[in-house]
Design a protein around this motif. Structure first.
Motif, short mmCIF file in Angstrom:
data_model
loop_
_atom_site.label_atom_id
_atom_site.label_comp_id
_atom_site.label_asym_id
_atom_site.label_seq_id
_atom_site.Cartn_x
_atom_site.Cartn_y
_atom_site.Cartn_z
N ASN A 1 0.82 -1.21 0.00
CA ASN A 1 0.00 0.00 0.00
C ASN A 1 0.85 1.26 0.00
O ASN A 1 0.49 2.26 -0.61
CB ASN A 1 -0.94 0.02 1.21
CG ASN A 1 -2.01 -1.05 1.12
OD1 ASN A 1 -2.10 -1.75 0.12
ND2 ASN A 1 -2.80 -1.18 2.16
N THR A 2 1.99 1.21 0.67
CA THR A 2 2.91 2.35 0.69
C THR A 2 3.42 2.63 -0.71
O THR A 2 3.44 3.77 -1.16
CB THR A 2 4.10 2.07 1.62
OG1 THR A 2 3.61 1.74 2.92
CG2 THR A 2 5.03 3.25 1.71
N ALA A 3 3.83 1.57 -1.41
CA ALA A 3 4.34 1.72 -2.77
C ALA A 3 3.24 2.25 -3.70
O ALA A 3 3.49 3.15 -4.52
CB ALA A 3 4.87 0.39 -3.29
N SER A 4 2.04 1.72 -3.57
CA SER A 4 0.92 2.18 -4.40
C SER A 4 0.61 3.64 -4.13
O SER A 4 0.35 4.41 -5.06
CB SER A 4 -0.32 1.33 -4.12
OG SER A 4 -0.08 0.01 -4.53
N ARG A 5 0.64 4.02 -2.87
CA ARG A 5 0.36 5.41 -2.51
C ARG A 5 1.41 6.35 -3.10
O ARG A 5 1.08 7.39 -3.67
CB ARG A 5 0.32 5.55 -0.98
CG ARG A 5 -0.05 6.95 -0.51
CD ARG A 5 -0.04 7.07 1.00
NE ARG A 5 1.31 6.95 1.53
CZ ARG A 5 1.69 5.99 2.38
NH1 ARG A 5 0.86 5.06 2.77
NH2 ARG A 5 2.94 5.97 2.83
N LYS A 6 2.68 5.97 -2.99
CA LYS A 6 3.76 6.79 -3.54
C LYS A 6 3.61 6.93 -5.05
O LYS A 6 3.75 8.03 -5.60
CB LYS A 6 5.12 6.19 -3.20
CG LYS A 6 5.53 6.42 -1.76
CD LYS A 6 6.90 5.86 -1.49
CE LYS A 6 7.32 5.96 -0.05
NZ LYS A 6 7.48 7.34 0.41
N MET A 7 3.33 5.82 -5.73
CA MET A 7 3.18 5.87 -7.19
C MET A 7 2.00 6.75 -7.58
O MET A 7 2.08 7.54 -8.52
CB MET A 7 2.99 4.46 -7.76
CG MET A 7 4.25 3.67 -7.91
SD MET A 7 5.54 4.48 -8.85
CE MET A 7 4.73 4.72 -10.42
N SER A 8 0.91 6.62 -6.86
CA SER A 8 -0.29 7.39 -7.16
C SER A 8 -0.03 8.89 -7.00
O SER A 8 -0.38 9.69 -7.88
CB SER A 8 -1.42 6.94 -6.24
OG SER A 8 -2.55 7.75 -6.44
N ARG A 9 0.59 9.26 -5.90
CA ARG A 9 0.84 10.67 -5.64
C ARG A 9 1.84 11.26 -6.63
O ARG A 9 1.66 12.39 -7.10
CB ARG A 9 1.32 10.87 -4.20
CG ARG A 9 0.19 10.64 -3.21
CD ARG A 9 0.65 10.82 -1.79
NE ARG A 9 -0.47 10.56 -0.88
CZ ARG A 9 -0.35 10.55 0.45
NH1 ARG A 9 0.80 10.77 1.00
NH2 ARG A 9 -1.40 10.30 1.19
N LEU A 10 2.87 10.49 -6.95
CA LEU A 10 3.86 10.98 -7.91
C LEU A 10 3.25 11.11 -9.30
O LEU A 10 3.48 12.10 -10.00
CB LEU A 10 5.07 10.04 -7.96
CG LEU A 10 6.06 10.17 -6.80
CD1 LEU A 10 7.12 9.08 -6.91
CD2 LEU A 10 6.71 11.54 -6.79
N SER A 11 2.47 10.12 -9.71
CA SER A 11 1.90 10.16 -11.05
C SER A 11 0.90 11.31 -11.18
O SER A 11 0.83 11.95 -12.24
CB SER A 11 1.24 8.83 -11.41
OG SER A 11 0.21 8.53 -10.51
N SER A 12 0.16 11.60 -10.11
CA SER A 12 -0.76 12.74 -10.19
C SER A 12 -0.01 14.06 -10.28
O SER A 12 -0.44 14.97 -10.98
CB SER A 12 -1.72 12.74 -8.99
OG SER A 12 -1.02 12.94 -7.81
N ARG A 13 1.15 14.14 -9.61
CA ARG A 13 1.96 15.36 -9.69
C ARG A 13 2.59 15.52 -11.08
O ARG A 13 2.68 16.62 -11.60
CB ARG A 13 3.04 15.34 -8.62
CG ARG A 13 2.48 15.64 -7.23
CD ARG A 13 3.50 15.43 -6.16
NE ARG A 13 4.64 16.33 -6.31
CZ ARG A 13 5.80 16.18 -5.68
NH1 ARG A 13 5.97 15.15 -4.88
NH2 ARG A 13 6.78 17.03 -5.86
N VAL A 14 3.00 14.39 -11.68
CA VAL A 14 3.57 14.43 -13.03
C VAL A 14 2.49 14.85 -14.02
O VAL A 14 2.71 15.66 -14.92
CB VAL A 14 4.18 13.07 -13.42
CG1 VAL A 14 4.52 13.02 -14.89
CG2 VAL A 14 5.42 12.79 -12.59
N LYS A 15 1.30 14.29 -13.83
CA LYS A 15 0.18 14.60 -14.71
C LYS A 15 -0.20 16.08 -14.64
O LYS A 15 -0.57 16.70 -15.64
CB LYS A 15 -1.03 13.73 -14.34
CG LYS A 15 -2.10 13.66 -15.36
CD LYS A 15 -3.15 12.65 -14.93
CE LYS A 15 -4.25 12.55 -15.96
NZ LYS A 15 -5.30 11.62 -15.51
#
Length: 87
Positions: free
Chosen positions: A70-84
């Motif tokens: 869940n930590t990895a998924s959360r990090k990926m989600s937050r980073l991808s939304s910032r990139v987007k």
């Protein structure tokens, strides 16, 4: 202090595992830092490339037990939304 042969072996293994896990965690942090730097520079193409490089590294950390799923998924989600959001 470990007394039985089994506990002595377990103590040796723990030291080895700690070193390996520390290296893995450091490697993951490096990839995440590269994404952060790309986001800070404002270059969406570089940020997207860095994110694609970081994703398998982060998920490998999950399979190796260094990072929780869940930590990895959360990090990926937050980073991808910032990139987007850069676009």
């Amino acid at each position: 202090m470990a007394n039985s042969p089994q506990s002595k072996k377990r103590a040796r293994q723990a030291v080895r595992r700690t070193d390996v896990n520390k290296a893995r965690r450091s490697r993951i942090r490096t990839y995440l830092r590269k994404v952060e730097e790309a986001i800070a520079s404002g270059d969406q193409a570089a940020a997207k490339a860095a994110l694609q490089a970081a994703q398998p590294e982060l998920m490998r950390g999950v399979t190796k037990g260094v990072v929780h799923k869940n930590t990895a998924s959360r990090k990926m989600s937050r980073l991808s939304s910032r990139v987007k959001a850069l676009g």
